[in-house]
Write a protein that holds these residues in place. Sequence first.
Motif, PDB file in Angstrom:
ATOM      1  N   THR A 115      49.294  30.533  29.885  1.00 32.73           N
ATOM      2  CA  THR A 115      49.554  31.547  28.947  1.00 32.73           C
ATOM      3  C   THR A 115      50.098  31.833  27.878  1.00 32.73           C
ATOM      4  OG1 THR A 115      48.080  32.270  30.409  1.00 32.73           O
ATOM      5  CG2 THR A 115      49.394  33.799  29.221  1.00 32.73           C
ATOM      6  N   HIS A 116      51.910  31.599  28.927  1.00 34.41           N
ATOM      7  CA  HIS A 116      52.742  31.741  27.402  1.00 34.41           C
ATOM      8  C   HIS A 116      52.438  30.557  26.368  1.00 34.41           C
ATOM      9  CE1 HIS A 116      57.324  31.362  26.921  1.00 34.41           C
ATOM     10  NE2 HIS A 116      57.013  30.019  26.676  1.00 34.41           N
ATOM     11  N   THR A 117      52.350  29.195  27.008  1.00 33.12           N
ATOM     12  CA  THR A 117      51.914  28.184  25.851  1.00 33.12           C
ATOM     13  C   THR A 117      51.439  28.784  25.031  1.00 33.12           C
ATOM     14  OG1 THR A 117      52.883  26.421  27.407  1.00 33.12           O
ATOM     15  CG2 THR A 117      51.341  25.804  25.249  1.00 33.12           C
ATOM     16  N   MET A 118      50.392  29.572  24.741  1.00 33.39           N
ATOM     17  CA  MET A 118      49.352  30.502  24.257  1.00 33.39           C
ATOM     18  C   MET A 118      49.348  31.074  23.488  1.00 33.39           C
ATOM     19  SD  MET A 118      46.366  27.788  24.246  1.00 33.39           S
ATOM     20  CE  MET A 118      47.256  26.660  24.834  1.00 33.39           C
ATOM     21  N   LEU A 119      50.190  31.947  24.412  1.00 34.11           N
ATOM     22  CA  LEU A 119      51.358  33.432  23.403  1.00 34.11           C
ATOM     23  C   LEU A 119      52.393  32.560  22.312  1.00 34.11           C
ATOM     24  CD1 LEU A 119      51.589  35.707  26.364  1.00 34.11           C
ATOM     25  CD2 LEU A 119      50.289  36.394  24.442  1.00 34.11           C
ATOM     26  N   ALA A 120      53.006  31.738  22.685  1.00 39.88           N
ATOM     27  CA  ALA A 120      53.604  31.211  22.156  1.00 39.88           C
ATOM     28  C   ALA A 120      53.000  30.404  20.776  1.00 39.88           C
ATOM     29  CB  ALA A 120      54.230  29.481  22.530  1.00 39.88           C
ATOM     30  N   TYR A 121      52.143  29.440  20.874  1.00 39.43           N
ATOM     31  CA  TYR A 121      51.214  29.159  20.313  1.00 39.43           C
ATOM     32  C   TYR A 121      50.875  30.314  18.754  1.00 39.43           C
ATOM     33  CZ  TYR A 121      50.859  24.393  20.828  1.00 39.43           C
ATOM     34  OH  TYR A 121      50.666  22.692  21.436  1.00 39.43           O
ATOM     35  N   GLN A 122      50.657  31.305  19.592  1.00 44.37           N
ATOM     36  CA  GLN A 122      50.238  32.828  18.742  1.00 44.37           C
ATOM     37  C   GLN A 122      51.110  33.316  17.729  1.00 44.37           C
ATOM     38  OE1 GLN A 122      47.584  35.566  20.968  1.00 44.37           O
ATOM     39  NE2 GLN A 122      47.195  36.962  19.361  1.00 44.37           N
ATOM     40  N   THR A 123      51.531  33.455  18.558  1.00 41.37           N
ATOM     41  CA  THR A 123      53.384  33.657  17.782  1.00 41.37           C
ATOM     42  C   THR A 123      54.119  33.411  16.472  1.00 41.37           C
ATOM     43  OG1 THR A 123      54.205  35.029  20.082  1.00 41.37           O
ATOM     44  CG2 THR A 123      55.307  35.322  17.719  1.00 41.37           C
ATOM     45  N   ALA A 124      54.358  31.537  16.798  1.00 43.48           N
ATOM     46  CA  ALA A 124      54.052  30.955  15.748  1.00 43.48           C
ATOM     47  C   ALA A 124      53.082  31.003  14.930  1.00 43.48           C
ATOM     48  CB  ALA A 124      54.337  29.367  16.528  1.00 43.48           C
ATOM     49  N   ALA A 125      51.927  30.823  14.705  1.00 42.63           N
ATOM     50  CA  ALA A 125      50.794  30.786  14.322  1.00 42.63           C
ATOM     51  C   ALA A 125      51.100  32.277  13.356  1.00 42.63           C
ATOM     52  CB  ALA A 125      49.055  30.121  14.419  1.00 42.63           C
ATOM     53  N   ASP A 126      51.733  32.922  13.899  1.00 40.30           N
ATOM     54  CA  ASP A 126      50.823  34.292  12.596  1.00 40.30           C
ATOM     55  C   ASP A 126      52.199  34.341  12.262  1.00 40.30           C
ATOM     56  OD1 ASP A 126      49.126  35.238  14.464  1.00 40.30           O
ATOM     57  OD2 ASP A 126      50.450  36.278  15.605  1.00 40.30           O
ATOM     58  N   GLU A 127      53.620  34.205  12.567  1.00 39.57           N
ATOM     59  CA  GLU A 127      54.748  33.999  11.372  1.00 39.57           C
ATOM     60  C   GLU A 127      54.365  32.595  10.421  1.00 39.57           C
ATOM     61  OE1 GLU A 127      58.389  34.199   9.584  1.00 39.57           O
ATOM     62  OE2 GLU A 127      57.163  35.803  10.883  1.00 39.57           O
ATOM     63  N   VAL A 128      53.928  31.739  10.208  1.00 47.78           N
ATOM     64  CA  VAL A 128      54.041  30.900   9.895  1.00 47.78           C
ATOM     65  C   VAL A 128      52.808  31.284   8.809  1.00 47.78           C
ATOM     66  CG1 VAL A 128      53.369  28.402   8.788  1.00 47.78           C
ATOM     67  CG2 VAL A 128      55.027  29.223  10.945  1.00 47.78           C
ATOM     68  N   ALA A 129      52.152  31.614   8.961  1.00 49.41           N
ATOM     69  CA  ALA A 129      50.534  32.225   8.222  1.00 49.41           C
ATOM     70  C   ALA A 129      51.462  33.222   7.749  1.00 49.41           C
ATOM     71  CB  ALA A 129      49.793  32.245   9.602  1.00 49.41           C
ATOM     72  N   ARG A 130      51.990  34.510   7.816  1.00 45.49           N
ATOM     73  CA  ARG A 130      52.695  35.402   7.115  1.00 45.49           C
ATOM     74  C   ARG A 130      53.751  35.043   6.199  1.00 45.49           C
ATOM     75  NH1 ARG A 130      56.933  37.859   6.479  1.00 45.49           N
ATOM     76  NH2 ARG A 130      58.044  36.155   7.707  1.00 45.49           N
ATOM     77  N   TRP A 131      54.853  34.302   6.418  1.00 46.07           N
ATOM     78  CA  TRP A 131      55.407  33.417   5.111  1.00 46.07           C
ATOM     79  C   TRP A 131      54.769  32.971   4.454  1.00 46.07           C
ATOM     80  CZ3 TRP A 131      56.712  28.163   4.427  1.00 46.07           C
ATOM     81  CH2 TRP A 131      58.212  28.452   3.476  1.00 46.07           C
TER      82      TRP A 131
END
Length: 283
Positions: free
Chosen positions: A220-236
């Motif tokens: 679950t931590h890894t999936m949350l990490a992926y989601q957080t990373a994808a959200d930030e890079v997509a925003r940028w």
Amino acid sequence: MRGNVFIRYGLPLLVALPISFLVLYPQVFWCLIIGSSADFRLFTSGTTSLYVNRTATANQQLQFRQHTQIAFDRIRRFWGDKRGRAILIYCPKQIDYQRYCAGGEGAGCSVGTPWGNAYLILGPEGNNTDVIAHELCHDELFSRIGWWRVKRQIPQWFNEGLALMVDYRFSNPTVWEQPDSSEQTSPFSEEMITPSFPQRPILTLTELETTRDFFGGDHTHTMLAYQTAADEVARWLAVVGRAGVPSLTNAISAGHEFNESYRQLERKRRKRIDKQEDAKSTR
């Protein structure tokens, strides 16, 4: 005297260091000697070497070569060109995959060395375009700024978030395939079922700086990490556009720090957008 000291102390150290590295990371050793392994068949795609384990069926071999070519095209569109020269290794059986990828987890992994060798290993679930494109994106970053800078300067959330942009198992291609669109889109594909994470705090980027930070927890931590990373890079990316990716790596290659370059590209782009909006409003 100095020459004798070097022969006595320095030379053994120079010999011991690479040997120790290979002992600690045996998967690197197996990757280095892949060319002499009778267990693999060599194919080429342009300047890229593809090693396919002989246990792969004729259909698996064909699919792997097709998926690889499509992934190459996706990388060229995303980065503007393809500079990565990593060797691809496909192991359709888990026992072989574990030899070349430490732990044998996931569908694929990247193996790099301080002296410039790079290998992308695909496991039983790695024979598809998204996995291959994901690993190729890691290799592009490695090729453009070097192993040392990736390890020392690039936070893991950016490394993974960037790779997720070309991995359509987890991201929406319209995030960057239509860079001139002003429509805000979710970074995640419509097909992806995003699980709920009850009683789990939202991860911050500062908690995902290192590989251990990113992958050191449970699933679950890894999936949350992926989601957080994808959200930030997509925003940028929505702000700086697709050209921001090579601009960032060029700045880092020139000696600039990641954090400042990352923020500066966004600030410059926002100022340009504001000027364009002001110009439109005065017409």
